[in-house]
Design an enzyme around this catalytic site. Structure first.
Site, PDB file in Angstrom:
ATOM      1  N   ARG A 127     106.787  99.635  56.762  1.00 36.83           N
ATOM      2  CA  ARG A 127     107.679 100.460  58.098  1.00 36.83           C
ATOM      3  C   ARG A 127     106.855 102.123  58.205  1.00 36.83           C
ATOM      4  O   ARG A 127     107.562 102.748  58.767  1.00 36.83           O
ATOM      5  CB  ARG A 127     109.023 100.644  57.978  1.00 36.83           C
ATOM      6  N   LYS A 149      97.623 106.345  69.818  1.00 36.08           N
ATOM      7  CA  LYS A 149      97.826 104.860  70.140  1.00 36.08           C
ATOM      8  C   LYS A 149      97.130 104.105  69.215  1.00 36.08           C
ATOM      9  O   LYS A 149      96.054 104.352  68.950  1.00 36.08           O
ATOM     10  CB  LYS A 149      97.143 105.024  71.585  1.00 36.08           C
ATOM     11  N   GLU A 191      83.847 108.130  78.233  1.00 37.56           N
ATOM     12  CA  GLU A 191      85.114 108.705  78.374  1.00 37.56           C
ATOM     13  C   GLU A 191      85.056 110.259  78.241  1.00 37.56           C
ATOM     14  O   GLU A 191      86.280 110.742  78.654  1.00 37.56           O
ATOM     15  CB  GLU A 191      85.579 108.303  76.796  1.00 37.56           C
ATOM     16  N   LYS A 233      92.740 116.076  76.272  1.00 34.17           N
ATOM     17  CA  LYS A 233      93.631 114.983  75.618  1.00 34.17           C
ATOM     18  C   LYS A 233      94.763 115.387  75.004  1.00 34.17           C
ATOM     19  O   LYS A 233      95.750 114.786  75.300  1.00 34.17           O
ATOM     20  CB  LYS A 233      92.771 113.923  74.736  1.00 34.17           C
ATOM     21  N   GLU A 243     103.368 107.720  77.318  1.00 36.10           N
ATOM     22  CA  GLU A 243     103.009 107.396  78.498  1.00 36.10           C
ATOM     23  C   GLU A 243     104.098 106.738  79.339  1.00 36.10           C
ATOM     24  O   GLU A 243     104.104 105.656  79.925  1.00 36.10           O
ATOM     25  CB  GLU A 243     102.087 106.158  78.210  1.00 36.10           C
ATOM     26  N   ARG A 247     100.254 110.492  80.892  1.00 45.47           N
ATOM     27  CA  ARG A 247      99.398 110.143  80.023  1.00 45.47           C
ATOM     28  C   ARG A 247      98.755 108.985  80.688  1.00 45.47           C
ATOM     29  O   ARG A 247      97.597 108.698  80.306  1.00 45.47           O
ATOM     30  CB  ARG A 247     100.200 109.602  78.749  1.00 45.47           C
ATOM     31  N   ASN A 251      93.926 106.618  81.688  1.00 40.59           N
ATOM     32  CA  ASN A 251      93.465 105.242  81.672  1.00 40.59           C
ATOM     33  C   ASN A 251      92.474 104.913  82.884  1.00 40.59           C
ATOM     34  O   ASN A 251      92.526 103.928  83.758  1.00 40.59           O
ATOM     35  CB  ASN A 251      94.581 104.282  81.990  1.00 40.59           C
ATOM     36  N   HIS A 254      90.148 102.315  83.383  1.00 41.71           N
ATOM     37  CA  HIS A 254      90.373 101.167  82.160  1.00 41.71           C
ATOM     38  C   HIS A 254      91.067  99.829  82.836  1.00 41.71           C
ATOM     39  O   HIS A 254      91.088  98.854  82.309  1.00 41.71           O
ATOM     40  CB  HIS A 254      91.288 101.929  81.165  1.00 41.71           C
ATOM     41  N   HIS A 258      89.544  96.924  81.361  1.00 41.76           N
ATOM     42  CA  HIS A 258      89.965  96.123  80.293  1.00 41.76           C
ATOM     43  C   HIS A 258      89.906  94.780  80.819  1.00 41.76           C
ATOM     44  O   HIS A 258      89.827  93.848  79.967  1.00 41.76           O
ATOM     45  CB  HIS A 258      91.586  96.446  79.872  1.00 41.76           C
ATOM     46  N   HIS A 271      83.360  98.995  74.969  1.00 46.17           N
ATOM     47  CA  HIS A 271      84.555  99.448  75.861  1.00 46.17           C
ATOM     48  C   HIS A 271      83.997 100.402  76.734  1.00 46.17           C
ATOM     49  O   HIS A 271      84.363 100.609  78.004  1.00 46.17           O
ATOM     50  CB  HIS A 271      85.539  99.928  74.851  1.00 46.17           C
TER      51      HIS A 271
HETATM   52  P1  NAD Z   1      83.292 100.836  67.611  1.00 47.57           P
HETATM   53  O1  NAD Z   1      84.375 101.310  66.806  1.00 47.57           O
HETATM   54  O2  NAD Z   1      83.316  99.566  67.821  1.00 47.57           O
HETATM   55  O3  NAD Z   1      82.154 101.467  67.285  1.00 47.57           O
HETATM   56  C1  NAD Z   1      80.912 101.090  67.982  1.00 47.57           C
HETATM   57  C2  NAD Z   1      79.736 100.741  66.817  1.00 47.57           C
HETATM   58  O4  NAD Z   1      79.358 101.893  66.524  1.00 47.57           O
HETATM   59  C3  NAD Z   1      80.279  99.835  65.878  1.00 47.57           C
HETATM   60  O5  NAD Z   1      79.212  98.597  65.642  1.00 47.57           O
HETATM   61  C4  NAD Z   1      80.350 100.557  64.955  1.00 47.57           C
HETATM   62  O6  NAD Z   1      80.154 100.040  63.408  1.00 47.57           O
HETATM   63  C5  NAD Z   1      79.025 101.586  64.947  1.00 47.57           C
HETATM   64  N1  NAD Z   1      79.322 102.721  64.482  1.00 47.57           N
HETATM   65  C6  NAD Z   1      80.312 103.734  64.533  1.00 47.57           C
HETATM   66  N2  NAD Z   1      80.052 104.822  63.743  1.00 47.57           N
HETATM   67  C7  NAD Z   1      78.713 104.960  63.517  1.00 47.57           C
HETATM   68  C8  NAD Z   1      77.807 105.904  63.310  1.00 47.57           C
HETATM   69  N3  NAD Z   1      77.969 107.299  63.042  1.00 47.57           N
HETATM   70  N4  NAD Z   1      76.477 105.573  63.034  1.00 47.57           N
HETATM   71  C9  NAD Z   1      76.076 104.362  63.538  1.00 47.57           C
HETATM   72  N5  NAD Z   1      76.992 103.420  63.943  1.00 47.57           N
HETATM   73  C10 NAD Z   1      78.090 103.593  64.042  1.00 47.57           C
HETATM   74  O7  NAD Z   1      83.560 101.410  69.238  1.00 47.57           O
HETATM   75  P2  NAD Z   1      84.111 102.665  69.916  1.00 47.57           P
HETATM   76  O8  NAD Z   1      83.587 102.867  71.146  1.00 47.57           O
HETATM   77  O9  NAD Z   1      83.875 103.741  68.882  1.00 47.57           O
HETATM   78  O10 NAD Z   1      85.626 102.559  70.148  1.00 47.57           O
HETATM   79  C11 NAD Z   1      86.226 101.380  71.029  1.00 47.57           C
HETATM   80  C12 NAD Z   1      87.538 100.996  70.883  1.00 47.57           C
HETATM   81  O11 NAD Z   1      88.312 102.185  70.846  1.00 47.57           O
HETATM   82  C13 NAD Z   1      87.943  99.935  71.753  1.00 47.57           C
HETATM   83  O12 NAD Z   1      88.602  99.000  71.081  1.00 47.57           O
HETATM   84  C14 NAD Z   1      89.007 100.771  72.559  1.00 47.57           C
HETATM   85  O13 NAD Z   1      90.105  99.762  72.943  1.00 47.57           O
HETATM   86  C15 NAD Z   1      89.623 101.781  71.534  1.00 47.57           C
HETATM   87  N6  NAD Z   1      90.068 103.167  72.323  1.00 47.57           N
HETATM   88  C16 NAD Z   1      91.277 103.497  71.933  1.00 47.57           C
HETATM   89  C17 NAD Z   1      91.794 104.623  72.492  1.00 47.57           C
HETATM   90  C18 NAD Z   1      93.100 105.095  71.919  1.00 47.57           C
HETATM   91  O14 NAD Z   1      93.593 105.865  72.629  1.00 47.57           O
HETATM   92  N7  NAD Z   1      93.633 104.514  71.006  1.00 47.57           N
HETATM   93  C19 NAD Z   1      91.239 105.150  73.592  1.00 47.57           C
HETATM   94  C20 NAD Z   1      89.830 104.743  73.827  1.00 47.57           C
HETATM   95  C21 NAD Z   1      89.312 103.718  73.257  1.00 47.57           C
HETATM   96  N1  GLY Z   2      92.882 106.460  75.998  1.00 47.12           N
HETATM   97  C1  GLY Z   2      94.306 106.385  76.758  1.00 47.12           C
HETATM   98  C2  GLY Z   2      95.340 107.149  75.959  1.00 47.12           C
HETATM   99  O1  GLY Z   2      95.065 107.692  74.933  1.00 47.12           O
HETATM  100  O2  GLY Z   2      96.432 107.157  76.581  1.00 47.12           O
END
Ligand code: NAD
Ligand code: GLY
Length: 370
Positions: A127, A149, A191, A233, A243, A247, A251, A254, A258, A271
């Site tokens: 939990r 998030k 982003e 942010k 949100e 917030r 997006n 997005h 998405h 992404h």
């Molecule tokens: P990812 O986590 O898939 O990383 C991208 C690639 O880079 C992967 O293959 C990873 O293994 C590689 N990698 C990571 N760090 C590295 C490094 N230092 N050197 C070499 N390779 C490296 O993708 P991302 O773009 O980081 O994240 C996308 C995700 O984030 C999506 O799922 C999206 O929905 C999510 N997201 C979440 C929020 C939130 O607020 N929680 C906001 C924006 C995006």
């Molecule tokens: N990336 C969208 C949020 O954090 O709200």
């Protein structure tokens, strides 16, 4: 007399669900100051993936060793297509199999996929246990690691299963960006660019001017881009953690993005790439609704193209994209709500007529082969 070390530069995030620092600096991973004052526990678990763990897990394990009796490592499969229940279960298997208790601290070492999944695992395990974000992509350093998030994907919609769970700290080591592939750097820039149109017109001007330096990984330019993005942010989530209103502006792009990701199958487009194309569509939609001049859309197109980001969506068809967009978390009673730009630096969330949305999709997508 020994002089206290200067503290690492840190930005505060203050939300009802938790307040914490974002630490930003080259070499932060190996800097003992980055790890002081975290929750005490017997065990720490580093959740990473098979690509990132060989690069940075050893340094993190060493940094955490003085603080936890046991530091274990769980390398998950790499990729957006693994942001699933099945992979999440591997985290729970590891935590239960290692006898982790409710004080165990999880460390998310990787990009947004690892950060979102580890955060969700931390929200659910017993939990709720504490977790720390150690983002290693530009996208994760400027966006996903901040704000609490957490989620996994569902085949019917992106990030549909999740929870709000704030980290205890975010530690961004600029040196990890040295190994990031160029395509991933560009996806992260999408982003960064997002924050200009929604919140800071001067930042948009700055990004346009400094784009060559950002693409060349100039340290000062990247450090400023990360800090300013995190400031914006933190300012947004500090006012609206869950949100209920403001917030949603984070997006921008997005809703379209998405749908592109889900429609293509997760992991086909990055992404950030889908968000880039979505931002162009949302800018054009804003112009067609009379909120901004058409020139704003062309400005966004030019910046995204210079960043090496896609500006034409794949041939999914407007009917399919509209269907996917109705599953968007901002939709209300099946009515899609878009983040629209009123002026550079000012966004609003509003519905738009389906016919206009179709026009926008068709204008910015590859044609479906007949
Ligand atoms: P990812 O986590 O898939 O990383 C991208 C690639 O880079 C992967 O293959 C990873 O293994 C590689 N990698 C990571 N760090 C590295 C490094 N230092 N050197 C070499 N390779 C490296 O993708 P991302 O773009 O980081 O994240 C996308 C995700 O984030 C999506 O799922 C999206 O929905 C999510 N997201 C979440 C929020 C939130 O607020 N929680 C906001 C924006 C995006
Ligand atoms: N990336 C969208 C949020 O954090 O709200």
């Amino acid at each position: 007399m020994t002089r206290a070390l200067d503290p690492l530069p840190a930005l505060p995030v203050t939300t009802p669900g938790g307040s914490y620092d974002i630490v930003i600096g080259r070499g932060a991973l190996a800097d003992p100051r980055a790890w002081l004052g975290l929750p005490a526990a017997q065990q720490a678990v580093i959740v990473s993936n098979v690509a990132v763990a060989p690069l940075y897990a050893q340094a993190l394990q060493q940094a955490l060793a003085p603080h936890y009796a046991q530091v274990s490592l769980l390398p998950l499969p790499d990729g957006e297509e693994h942001k699933t229940w099945e992979t999440l279960n591997l985290v729970f298997d590891h935590l239960l199999g290692s006898g982790c208790d409710r004080k165990t601290v999880l460390f998310a070492l990787g990009g947004g996929v690892i950060g979102d999944m580890t955060g969700f695992a931390a929200a659910c395990y017993m939990r709720g246990v504490p977790f720390v974000q150690v983002p290693t992509t530009l996208l994760a350093q400027v966006d996903s690691s901040v704000g609490g998030k957490t989620a996994i994907n569902h085949p019917r919609g992106k990030n549909m299963i999740g929870a709000f769970h704030q980290p205890q700290r975010v530690v961004c080591d600029l040196a990890t960006l040295d190994t990031l592939p160029a395509r991933e750097l560009a996806a992260g820039l999408a982003e960064v660019i997002k924050y200009g149109p929604i919140a800071d017109a001067a930042f948009l001007d700055w990004i346009e001017a400094k784009l060559p330096a950002l693409l060349a990984r100039d340290e000062a330019a990247l450090a400023y881009a990360i800090r300013r993005s995190c400031e914006i942010k933190a300012w947004v989530v500090g006012q609206d953690e869950r949100e209920t209103g403001l917030r949603a502006i984070l997006n921008f792009g997005h809703t379209f993005g998405h749908a592109i990701e889900a429609g293509l199958g997760y992991g086909q487009w990055l992404h950030g790439e889908a968000v880039a194309c979505g931002m162009l569509m949302a800018s054009d939609l804003s112009a067609r609704l009379g909120l901004v001049p058409a020139a704003f859309g062309e400005r966004m197109r030019a910046l995204l193209e210079r960043s090496g980001l896609p500006t034409r969506a794949p041939a999914l068809g407007s009917t399919r994209l509209l269907e996917l967009m109705r599953v968007d978390k901002k939709a209300e009673g099946g009515e899609i709500r878009f983040v629209l730009i009123e002026a550079p630096g000012r966004a609003v969330v509003a519905p738009a007529p389906d016919a206009l949305v179709r026009e926008v999709i068709e204008c910015h997508s590859e044609a479906i082969a007949s």
